[in-house]
Write a protein that holds these residues in place. Sequence first.
Motif, PDB file in Angstrom:
ATOM      1  N   PHE B 211       0.811  -1.223   0.000  1.00  0.00           N
ATOM      2  CA  PHE B 211       0.000   0.000   0.000  1.00  0.00           C
ATOM      3  C   PHE B 211       0.841   1.268   0.000  1.00  0.00           C
ATOM      4  O   PHE B 211       0.307   2.365   0.100  1.00  0.00           O
ATOM      5  N   ARG B 212       2.173   1.122  -0.085  1.00  0.00           N
ATOM      6  CA  ARG B 212       3.020   2.307  -0.006  1.00  0.00           C
ATOM      7  C   ARG B 212       2.863   3.212  -1.223  1.00  0.00           C
ATOM      8  O   ARG B 212       2.730   4.416  -1.110  1.00  0.00           O
ATOM      9  N   ASN B 213       2.943   2.630  -2.388  1.00  0.00           N
ATOM     10  CA  ASN B 213       2.751   3.431  -3.604  1.00  0.00           C
ATOM     11  C   ASN B 213       2.281   2.522  -4.732  1.00  0.00           C
ATOM     12  O   ASN B 213       2.377   1.297  -4.631  1.00  0.00           O
ATOM     13  N   PRO B 214       1.717   3.103  -5.785  1.00  0.00           N
ATOM     14  CA  PRO B 214       1.123   2.268  -6.845  1.00  0.00           C
ATOM     15  C   PRO B 214       2.118   1.298  -7.476  1.00  0.00           C
ATOM     16  O   PRO B 214       1.733   0.189  -7.863  1.00  0.00           O
ATOM     17  N   PHE B 215       3.396   1.699  -7.556  1.00  0.00           N
ATOM     18  CA  PHE B 215       4.372   0.823  -8.196  1.00  0.00           C
ATOM     19  C   PHE B 215       4.606  -0.431  -7.360  1.00  0.00           C
ATOM     20  O   PHE B 215       4.710  -1.537  -7.878  1.00  0.00           O
ATOM     21  N   LEU B 216       4.679  -0.219  -6.033  1.00  0.00           N
ATOM     22  CA  LEU B 216       4.879  -1.374  -5.162  1.00  0.00           C
ATOM     23  C   LEU B 216       3.662  -2.294  -5.189  1.00  0.00           C
ATOM     24  O   LEU B 216       3.791  -3.507  -5.059  1.00  0.00           O
ATOM     25  N   PHE B 217       2.479  -1.711  -5.356  1.00  0.00           N
ATOM     26  CA  PHE B 217       1.251  -2.516  -5.427  1.00  0.00           C
ATOM     27  C   PHE B 217       1.340  -3.491  -6.602  1.00  0.00           C
ATOM     28  O   PHE B 217       1.140  -4.700  -6.450  1.00  0.00           O
ATOM     29  N   VAL B 218       1.712  -2.936  -7.770  1.00  0.00           N
ATOM     30  CA  VAL B 218       1.849  -3.788  -8.958  1.00  0.00           C
ATOM     31  C   VAL B 218       2.982  -4.785  -8.765  1.00  0.00           C
ATOM     32  O   VAL B 218       2.855  -5.961  -9.121  1.00  0.00           O
ATOM     33  N   ALA B 219       4.082  -4.312  -8.139  1.00  0.00           N
ATOM     34  CA  ALA B 219       5.222  -5.201  -7.934  1.00  0.00           C
ATOM     35  C   ALA B 219       4.831  -6.390  -7.058  1.00  0.00           C
ATOM     36  O   ALA B 219       5.248  -7.517  -7.313  1.00  0.00           O
ATOM     37  N   GLY B 220       3.996  -6.124  -6.035  1.00  0.00           N
ATOM     38  CA  GLY B 220       3.567  -7.201  -5.152  1.00  0.00           C
ATOM     39  C   GLY B 220       2.784  -8.257  -5.897  1.00  0.00           C
ATOM     40  O   GLY B 220       3.040  -9.461  -5.768  1.00  0.00           O
TER      41      GLY B 220
END
Lengths: 167, 348
Positions: B211-220
């Motif tokens: 939930f930190r940022n949109p890029f990390l969301f996709v990365a997860g």
Amino acid sequence: METLFFSLVAAIAIISSILVITNKNPINSALSLIMTFFCLATLYVMLEAHFMAAIQIIVYAGAIMVLIVFVIMLLNLKSESGGRTNHALFLGVMTGVLLLIQTWYLLWRSSLTGTKGVVDSALIAKVGHTELIGKSLYTEFLLPFEITSVLLLVAIIGAVILSKKKL
Amino acid sequence: MEILGLPLIYYGAMILKVLVAFVFVLLTVAYATYAERKIIGHMQVRIGPNRTGPIGLLQPIADGLKLFFKEEIIPAEASKFAFVLAPLVALITAFISFAVIPFGDTIEVMGYKVPLQIAAYADQTGTVFDLNIGVLYILAMASLGVYGIVLAGWSSNSKYSLLGGLRASAQMISYELAAGLAIVCVFMVSQSLSLQAIVADQAGLFGWYIFRNPFLFVAGILFFICSLAEINRTPFDLPEAETELVSGFCTEYSSMKYAMFFMAEYANMVTVCAVTTTLFLGGWHGPLPSVLNFIAKVYVLMFICIWIRATYPRYRYDQLMKLGWKVFLPLTLFLIMGNAFWITLFQK
């Protein structure tokens, strides 16, 4: 205790590296080589170079050796049958003896001063091995590091061009 | 009686911790097979196993016993050493990653701190030390896991096994890359490779890396999908595609050796869910007591794995390679760039 463990790991490393060249079956040779890499990684851990150990396993055992095993499987190489040729044996022995003389000469000529570098286990415990490597790669050794990365890029492009004749 | 300034009871607690964690993972692995059959059964309007014990609860034990008493067959043309080694490698690499996963907060036993992570300890002052390259360790063990399958495929000396082994190695190398690059996004935020530090950094719901940022969301999400491909689960289970390859690399295996491959497969599933939980879903942080949070998150992810298996058909081989190299790899590189920009712009 540590010396005992070291001798054990070193012995396994030497035995498996001898097995690499004496095994007639290519896959078993490759397996022995993986074992050698594994022992090297263990030695890195004993030197508190954890990052090196992990990279050793990821890159050598996990990537390069998988490719080699993959190629052996794909070509379905069988155990080599015929005996060794004489000139190969001769060349191998010659190279070995030359290297031995060279090592001995260097050890004999240069004196071991016993000066220690700045990095010791206390510093590694405080800063962390990964951080230390990262810092020296991006400050002291920045130019060689960047040159290596360009070299790798060239190799990648070369591989693509070689394998794809029609671009 | 003291060793290295710590009482013997402390070492007892550490050993107990390892044993309890290991037995729990083993039980989870055993009952994952039952859960999978039961859940997929209900999703496909069937009942699933229901004969052995109440609502079929003893089924995994019965399966294990059955396989244990089966005759062991080693094909005459097989290379014996590699044939015996392969299931061991598969099983060990599947379980060994669990050593670095923190499954709970540090607890106190008789005034001494015991971190709930197998490869971790606390010294007299109570500072917790764990493997400071935990994530790399997991990647290393995952990359060794491919040998179990490759060796099984090669040593069986059968067409189907060989094709299964080749497929598995190509697939695992391809997706390892994307999974590794997705983890790089985590490093950029956590600034540490130690899993204790990564979990400690994710306190609170919006502290979870996903939930930190949109890029990390996709990365997860990407990491989870790549991990599914790496452990050969549906929709990426081409190495054992039964319609084309009988059962792929484990065609020639029988008895306990087959059971070991089976266990390795489910142990891999548990490990992947645990790693995803630790790296992206806040580890043991949450409303419940720490260990229960962790278990709940892992079980939810395992349910999703099973759900995916009941839902999606298998990929075709060229689609699989195209997805790995032409979609996931560029996407992860883009995510790393985007993540870097986000961190420099918004999180200074």
